[in-house]
Design a protein around this motif. Structure first.
Motif, PDB file in Angstrom:
ATOM      1  N   SER A 134       1.120   1.323  -7.173  1.00 23.43           N
ATOM      2  CA  SER A 134       1.421   0.395  -6.254  1.00 23.43           C
ATOM      3  C   SER A 134       0.511  -0.974  -6.324  1.00 23.43           C
ATOM      4  O   SER A 134      -0.785  -0.570  -6.421  1.00 23.43           O
ATOM      5  N   ASP A 135       1.141  -1.775  -5.944  1.00 20.72           N
ATOM      6  CA  ASP A 135       0.505  -3.259  -5.371  1.00 20.72           C
ATOM      7  C   ASP A 135      -0.904  -3.424  -6.517  1.00 20.72           C
ATOM      8  O   ASP A 135      -2.006  -3.666  -5.864  1.00 20.72           O
ATOM      9  N   LEU A 136      -0.559  -3.710  -7.741  1.00 21.47           N
ATOM     10  CA  LEU A 136      -1.704  -3.817  -8.600  1.00 21.47           C
ATOM     11  C   LEU A 136      -2.188  -5.395  -8.284  1.00 21.47           C
ATOM     12  O   LEU A 136      -3.435  -5.628  -8.564  1.00 21.47           O
ATOM     13  N   HIS A 137      -1.279  -6.493  -7.833  1.00 27.69           N
ATOM     14  CA  HIS A 137      -1.734  -7.520  -7.663  1.00 27.69           C
ATOM     15  C   HIS A 137      -2.569  -8.425  -8.900  1.00 27.69           C
ATOM     16  O   HIS A 137      -3.721  -8.694  -8.876  1.00 27.69           O
ATOM     17  N   LEU A 138      -2.148  -8.243 -10.300  1.00 28.46           N
ATOM     18  CA  LEU A 138      -3.122  -8.139 -11.130  1.00 28.46           C
ATOM     19  C   LEU A 138      -3.115  -9.653 -11.561  1.00 28.46           C
ATOM     20  O   LEU A 138      -2.070 -10.356 -11.695  1.00 28.46           O
ATOM     21  N   GLY A 155       5.917  -1.716  -6.866  1.00 25.05           N
ATOM     22  CA  GLY A 155       5.917  -3.090  -6.804  1.00 25.05           C
ATOM     23  C   GLY A 155       4.621  -3.998  -6.404  1.00 25.05           C
ATOM     24  O   GLY A 155       3.507  -3.297  -6.405  1.00 25.05           O
ATOM     25  N   ASP A 156       4.741  -5.141  -6.399  1.00 29.91           N
ATOM     26  CA  ASP A 156       3.563  -5.912  -6.067  1.00 29.91           C
ATOM     27  C   ASP A 156       2.683  -5.922  -7.428  1.00 29.91           C
ATOM     28  O   ASP A 156       1.436  -5.667  -7.090  1.00 29.91           O
ATOM     29  N   ASN A 157       3.260  -6.139  -8.467  1.00 31.44           N
ATOM     30  CA  ASN A 157       2.325  -5.924  -9.850  1.00 31.44           C
ATOM     31  C   ASN A 157       1.585  -7.076 -10.296  1.00 31.44           C
ATOM     32  O   ASN A 157       0.696  -7.163 -10.675  1.00 31.44           O
ATOM     33  N   THR A 217      10.923   2.385  -2.419  1.00 28.74           N
ATOM     34  CA  THR A 217      11.098   0.942  -1.917  1.00 28.74           C
ATOM     35  C   THR A 217       9.678   0.284  -1.804  1.00 28.74           C
ATOM     36  O   THR A 217       8.569   1.206  -1.746  1.00 28.74           O
ATOM     37  N   HIS A 218       9.388  -0.870  -1.817  1.00 27.78           N
ATOM     38  CA  HIS A 218       8.265  -1.479  -1.729  1.00 27.78           C
ATOM     39  C   HIS A 218       7.876  -1.340  -0.239  1.00 27.78           C
ATOM     40  O   HIS A 218       6.671  -0.760  -0.309  1.00 27.78           O
ATOM     41  N   ALA A 219       7.958  -1.856   0.720  1.00 31.38           N
ATOM     42  CA  ALA A 219       7.614  -2.140   1.924  1.00 31.38           C
ATOM     43  C   ALA A 219       8.206  -1.154   2.738  1.00 31.38           C
ATOM     44  O   ALA A 219       9.608  -1.084   3.215  1.00 31.38           O
ATOM     45  N   GLY A 228       4.991   1.511  -1.067  1.00 33.43           N
ATOM     46  CA  GLY A 228       3.586   0.756  -1.120  1.00 33.43           C
ATOM     47  C   GLY A 228       3.399  -0.167  -0.152  1.00 33.43           C
ATOM     48  O   GLY A 228       3.598  -0.076   1.205  1.00 33.43           O
ATOM     49  N   HIS A 229       2.889  -1.512  -0.613  1.00 32.12           N
ATOM     50  CA  HIS A 229       3.105  -2.638   0.546  1.00 32.12           C
ATOM     51  C   HIS A 229       1.850  -2.877   1.536  1.00 32.12           C
ATOM     52  O   HIS A 229       1.440  -3.647   1.808  1.00 32.12           O
ATOM     53  N   THR A 230       1.399  -1.650   2.149  1.00 35.72           N
ATOM     54  CA  THR A 230       0.552  -1.666   3.097  1.00 35.72           C
ATOM     55  C   THR A 230      -0.995  -1.906   3.036  1.00 35.72           C
ATOM     56  O   THR A 230      -1.542  -2.407   3.707  1.00 35.72           O
ATOM     57  N   HIS A 231      -1.010  -1.723   1.842  1.00 37.75           N
ATOM     58  CA  HIS A 231      -2.331  -1.667   1.389  1.00 37.75           C
ATOM     59  C   HIS A 231      -3.512  -0.737   2.163  1.00 37.75           C
ATOM     60  O   HIS A 231      -4.672  -0.920   2.116  1.00 37.75           O
ATOM     61  N   GLY A 232      -2.632   0.145   2.671  1.00 33.91           N
ATOM     62  CA  GLY A 232      -3.475   0.979   3.531  1.00 33.91           C
ATOM     63  C   GLY A 232      -4.201   0.351   4.813  1.00 33.91           C
ATOM     64  O   GLY A 232      -5.046   0.904   5.438  1.00 33.91           O
TER      65      GLY A 232
HETATM   66 FE   LIG Z   1       0.775  -5.925  -1.816  1.00 31.94          FE
END
Ligand SMILES: [Fe+2]
Length: 324
Positions: free
Chosen positions: A60-64, A90-92, A214-216, A236-240
């Motif tokens: 999740s959340d690669l943000h590449l 998501g959030d690739n 779901t993403h968020a 994903g989404h939360t980035h922990g």
């Molecule tokens: Fe994200």
């Protein structure tokens, strides 16, 4: 030296010391921890009796961006885990040219069955933020001036590999003889979720295990997913929390989920039913807030195992327990 002079000297020394510690933390968070990738391993007892375990890789959340070489290299090595299924929440993307890099680093993982949903950072490029603005509460998702990203191009690549887009879609796969039912939504952080399009109680005559993606993990979405009898919710989404306090944990979830369940395995109860939920802390950061503190980037290998004997699907005790 006078008493005033001694006080001023002590104050100056203290302020310089605090500044040095702050700069040190920022350097650690920006240069080291955001590239200190780790693999979380979690067991989830959701399969019927007698079923062979299933290895599910959650990314999740690669943000590449093209320049994120360490992240690309680490992700490309995950295929060595030989998962049975990949779930991408998501959030690739973080750059308009990132699509070939995402597809290349997913590489051999795309030879494995996979499912995915989109996040806001597939649709739109990041905008500048204060690196610590993450602590101020949920980020502002709706900004009409945000630059669009080529999510459709990424979708074509994932679809060509055979991965299933679960955006407001129900689907099914049979892996190792286990019938897996899927359903998913569009991104709730952008307000695009329409769970009613995939709603309905899980039909146990058709599926052995039901996974909702779901993403968020906004409550309105995960409440509906749990109430419908899904066994496992993946988000994903939360980035922990992304910037956490050592020994305490996350200060924010970037949505309305409580911070105790901001990452890892927990349970979610709604409508008289309880689902397992796994929230990934994600692999990246926004390029405009490139720090992580006490919350390293991660992927998770979920091993789905048999439910305890005598326990039916979703027939389990409720609790907010943080398990992974
Ligand atoms: Fe994200």
């Amino acid at each position: 030296m006078s008493a005033t002079g001694r006080t001023l000297r002590a104050l100056t020394t203290g302020l310089l010391g605090s500044g040095a510690v702050g700069l040190g933390c920022l350097a650690y968070a920006g240069f080291y921890e955001r590239n200190a990738f780790r693999l979380r391993r979690v067991e989830v007892p959701v399969l019927p009796a007698g079923a062979r375990s299933l290895r599910v890789l959650h990314i999740s959340d690669l943000h590449l961006s093209p320049a994120d070489l360490k992240r690309q290299r680490w992700v490309s090595e995950l295929s060595g885990l030989e998962p049975d299924l990949v779930i991408n929440t998501g959030d690739n993307l973080a750059h308009r040219d990132a699509v070939p890099y995402v597809l290349r680093c997913l590489g051999r993982l795309m030879e494995v069955p996979g499912v995915y949903v989109w996040g806001s950072n597939d649709y739109y490029a990041p905008t500048f933020k204060n690196p610590l603005g993450y602590l101020a509460g949920p980020s502002q998702a709706k900004n009409p001036r945000r630059t669009k990203l080529p999510w459709e191009q990424l979708g074509r690549g994932l679809d060509e590999a055979g991965w299933l887009n679960l955006t407001h879609t129900r689907s099914a796969l049979e892996i190792n003889g286990i019938r897996i039912g899927f359903r998913g939504t569009d991104d709730a952080h952008l307000g695009l979720d329409r769970y009613e399009r995939v709603a309905g109680h899980v039909d146990r005559t058709e599926v052995d295990v039901a996974i909702a993606v779901t993403h968020a993990p906004y409550l309105r979405v995960i409440d509906a997913m749990a109430a419908d009898g899904n066994d496992l919710i993946v988000a994903g989404h939360t980035h922990g929390g992304q910037v956490c306090v050592p020994g305490y944990g996350a200060l924010v979830s970037n949505c309305d989920l409580d911070t105790r369940r901001v990452k890892g395995l927990s349970q979610h109860r709604a409508g008289g039913r309880t689902a397992w939920m796994h929230v990934s802390a994600g692999l990246g950061t926004s390029p405009t807030a490139p720090v992580r503190f006490a919350c390293p980037p991660e992927a998770t290998l979920l091993t789905l195992t048999e439910r305890p004997q005598g326990q039916g699907a979703t027939d389990r005790s409720a609790g907010p327990a943080q398990m992974g």
